[in-house]
Write a protein that holds these residues in place. Sequence first.
Motif, short mmCIF file in Angstrom:
data_model
loop_
_atom_site.label_atom_id
_atom_site.label_comp_id
_atom_site.label_asym_id
_atom_site.label_seq_id
_atom_site.Cartn_x
_atom_site.Cartn_y
_atom_site.Cartn_z
N CYS A 33 36.55 108.08 13.58
CA CYS A 33 36.20 106.66 13.51
C CYS A 33 37.43 105.80 13.82
CB CYS A 33 35.73 106.28 12.11
SG CYS A 33 34.38 107.28 11.51
N CYS A 67 36.98 116.10 8.99
CA CYS A 67 37.54 115.19 10.00
C CYS A 67 39.02 115.49 10.15
CB CYS A 67 37.37 113.74 9.55
SG CYS A 67 35.65 113.26 9.37
N CYS A 217 39.76 106.77 4.56
CA CYS A 217 38.56 106.93 5.37
C CYS A 217 37.95 105.54 5.51
CB CYS A 217 37.59 107.88 4.65
SG CYS A 217 35.95 107.93 5.39
S1 SF4 Z 1 37.56 110.59 7.57
FE1 SF4 Z 1 36.16 108.86 7.46
S2 SF4 Z 1 37.05 107.36 8.82
FE2 SF4 Z 1 38.00 109.29 9.31
S3 SF4 Z 1 36.76 110.08 10.97
FE3 SF4 Z 1 35.95 110.96 9.09
S4 SF4 Z 1 34.32 109.59 8.47
FE4 SF4 Z 1 35.55 108.51 9.98
#
Ligand code: SF4
Lengths: 350, 592
Positions: A33, A67, A217
């Motif tokens: 994101c 992520c 996040c």
């Molecule tokens: S950690 Fe949160 S902000 Fe980062 S890519 Fe994953 S969902 Fe998106």
Amino acid sequence: MSFERPDFRHPKLAKNSAGYSRKDYEGAISTLCAGCGHDSTTSALIQACFELSIEPHRVAKMSGIGCSSKTPAYFLSRSHGFNSVHGRMPSVATGANMANRDLLYIGISGDGDTASIGMGQFAHALRRNLNLNYICMNNGCYGLTKGQDSATADKGSAGKKGKPNPYTSIDLCELAIELGASYVARGFSGDKTQLVPLIKGAIAHNGLAFIDVISPCVTFNNTSTSTKSYEYVRDHIEATNTFDFVPLQQEILAHYPEGTSQEVVMHDGSIIHLHKADSSKDVTDRMKCVNNLELEKSKGRLLTGLLYVNPEIMETHDIINSTLRPLNSLTEADLCPGNNALQMINASLR
Amino acid sequence: MKPTNIKDPEYFHKVIDCQYACPSHTPVPEYIRLISQGKYDEAFKINWISNVFPGILGRICDRPCEPACRRTRVEETPVAICRLKRVAADFKSDSTDFMPEVPQEKNGRKIALIGGGPASLTVARDLLPLGYTIDLYDDQSKAGGFIRTQVPSFRLPEKVLNQEVDRILNMGVTTHFNHYIDNLQTIIDKGYDAIFVGTGAPRGRDLPNLPGRQEGDASIFIGIEWLASVLYRHVTSTPEKVLVLGGGNTAMDCCRTARRLGGEDVRVIVRSPRADMKASPWEIEDAEEEGIPIIDNHSPIDFVIEDGQLIGMHFQKMTADYDENGKRTLLPADEAPVFMACDQVILAVGQQNAFPFIKPESNIAINKYGLPELDETTYQSSVPNIFFGGDAAFGPKNVITAVAHGHQAAISIDLFCQGKDLHVRPAPWTNLVNQKMGIQDWMYDSQVSTDKRYAVPTVDRVKSLKNRLVEVELGFSKKTGHEEALRCLNCDVQTVFEHSTCIECDACVDICPEFCINFLENGDEEDLRTRLLAPADELSQSLYVSPPLPTGRVMVKDENVCLHCGLCAERCPTSSWEMMQFTYNSAVAGQK
Ligand code: SF4
Ligand SMILES: Cc1cc2nc3c(=O)[nH]c(=O)nc-3n(C[C@H](O)[C@H](O)[C@H](O)COP(=O)(O)OP(=O)(O)OC[C@H]3O[C@@H](n4cnc5c(N)ncnc54)[C@H](O)[C@@H]3O)c2cc1C
Ligand SMILES: Cc1ncc(C[n+]2csc(CCOP(=O)(O)OP(=O)(O)O)c2C)c(N)n1
Ligand code: SF4
Ligand code: SF4
Ligand SMILES: [Mg+2]
């Protein structure tokens, strides 16, 4: 939406002493994101590797799932890598490290990957003091699976769903110090002035270097009620020290006033200069380090910086007395030393 | 630093390097984008409004925009801005929708234009739609000025010239050709409301004191007179060996013309080092490609005459000496004079203004350089209703400068005729439009092309050297024009920062391929420039500074090598960066 970065880079950017430009340390364009702290952490990693003139092909990037664990795709695209299963980064890194101790290992994990499913693996990698740079991108949630509270979410903190977390949180740094990591630090993705030297110190360190990087996040846990949001972290951060990392063979130019600075000589001869607000805070004393963390926590503050370091203790290879050479360089002669050697071993056992 | 005032129209204008460098501020990226979309009519119209002669300038413009092009700071070569202008002119339809309406009913004001070059024609184009009555006087048989009599047809075909000149004349100019004004007072006495003098810089320099000049006169020509004679077919051939003296563009046109009129051994002799030559690099390149050697560091000593006939020249070799300030002095080298045989010499050693037709009785103040005393903004002379522009104003320059002067003079004349203050100039028209389309999609092509500059195809050299009327350059095809247009970095699509929503997550800093963006403690400009992520030593390029952010830091963006790729805006979670197209149209006469 651009899936590519332009090829051009600032024409006046310098190359490092190994002849690489910063671009040589980049990876694919991120699909995380927009505004994710993990991307900033990635950028700090690129900067640290560039500044230390690390040869990209001498690096192996290991990760789990999340992520955070996707980020090895976004840096050092010329390095080796292994994207393992959830929580299993430490064991895969251990195997790789046993096979080839000459590479630089960067292990990327998340708070879910580390403190939940991978807790057992994490503990044993620490205990063995594996020569690994373990970076946990800590956002207090499972980002990839839409933001469930993780084990590092603070009690009472609430993310996007709005429900406060009822459980006690795990402090990964305290755990790392207790379980045998020899370099423990905490950084914040939004403060690269601190994070880049922390990573450089970790790379120079021989043994398990753990960095807990608070890495918000933006999508699921950047609310005003979360203790892992950009704003909250900025308001509650407390740096235990600022420091300069002076790589091996580089002249020390700065002058450090006595009492407030501490010098730590790393395994490879490079030096870490710590500038401390409080000179009683000795980063080589385990007990004091854990105390400091608890003390600041009780004041509602989040301690960052280099928290603990012990350059003396042995890493896994030293402990198990393994061969000094990567396994792939061992010849048949090395592996089958012949009848004479066998006789000698037999004799020693009689 | 203080926060940047992006409301000042000049801030973003300066970011559009090419438009800012263009004397008449043509909205370059906008027309290039239209070309990439195949919208040639629209691209042509933008050019026509701003620079009046797209087909001409797309061939012969001095193109100050190109050395300024952002791409030269990112890679080696600029976008072929000039040749793309020609693409618009070549592929536009026959539609004349772009023509402004000229009112049948006149406003009662009469203006005289002296000289029919680009400066005067621009004044006519700008004032006719406002209802002015225009009388144009020129001593030639057709309008166009030096672009007709000087610029050779192999660079600019007559057809293109006629089309663009006639377009203006047909708007309703009353022309008086073959009409040399020998005394400006005769025009003043006619009672025009205003007079515009656009007579150019018509006199070529001679070397009158060089030994042999008189005796060899039959074989020695002044460059600009010779080029005009070629146009009018008074000169139709040259002998085999020709020496052209001079290092400017006139010398390049002379030597290339001589090559086409029978000159087999044509050489250009320059006094100074090659690096200091005034000619544009591309003109020098073209001459050399036609087999014309450029011999530098040779200063003429004399013309050698034998039996009353010019047989050659002597030259002294020179060496250039530069002092620590880079100031050059040319010194004779310690070598014997060099003899070069020739049958003819063309002198292209400079151009001068001359105003023999301005008599003291008209009371027009002339300064010590022999040029009229002018207000540098309004181009008004010491006589309030007399204005100057083009080469006649501040000495010989180029077509696009003449056009820019024409626009400003037209504004001045319009204000003057209404009795308004000439210094209260109409403001440029500006606009800022968000380029967002969908979530992370832009209305412009944000991908950055790494293609190298495309070369313009040319006709076969042998063919073109046989006939001076054959145009050398063929122009880009639609396809190549498209590819070249995509090299443009869209510098008019601005990165606009909103500090109040920024959460200082660094996403823009991390993604920016050029390290333009910084978040740091404020300081003065000199100090900030030392603390940015990437060297910021291009002082002509602005730093964009935000008001303070929650952490007390400021955002500082070095505009220098920003690719306008939009990645910062794509990666920003709070839309604190927006890509916005900035339109800047210079004011025109009659604008409120
Ligand atoms: S950690 Fe949160 S902000 Fe980062 S890519 Fe994953 S969902 Fe998106
Ligand atoms: C050889 C050569 C090549 C050039 N090539 C280029 C090029 O490639 N690109 C470029 O941008 N520029 C070029 N230039 C320069 C360019 O031609 C001029 O800067 C430009 O034409 C100036 O425009 P102007 O309107 O001021 O005057 P001009 O174009 O000089 O027009 C003035 C007109 O006024 C007439 N006139 C003068 N006095 C009187 C009078 N008393 N009565 C009546 N009429 C009069 C003249 O005959 C002429 O027709 C070149 C110049 C030369 C000499
Ligand atoms: C064995 C297994 N269990 C569960 C999952 C689902 N899963 C994917 S990512 C993830 C949590 C990731 O959290 P974290 O490591 O904090 O990464 P983040 O996305 O927050 O960076 C989970 C539970 C999985 N992929 N594999
Ligand atoms: S548009 Fe944004 S990301 Fe792209 S070069 Fe410019 S500042 Fe950097
Ligand atoms: S990406 Fe947006 S919110 Fe983040 S620092 Fe840049 S401008 Fe601010
Ligand atoms: Mg997480």
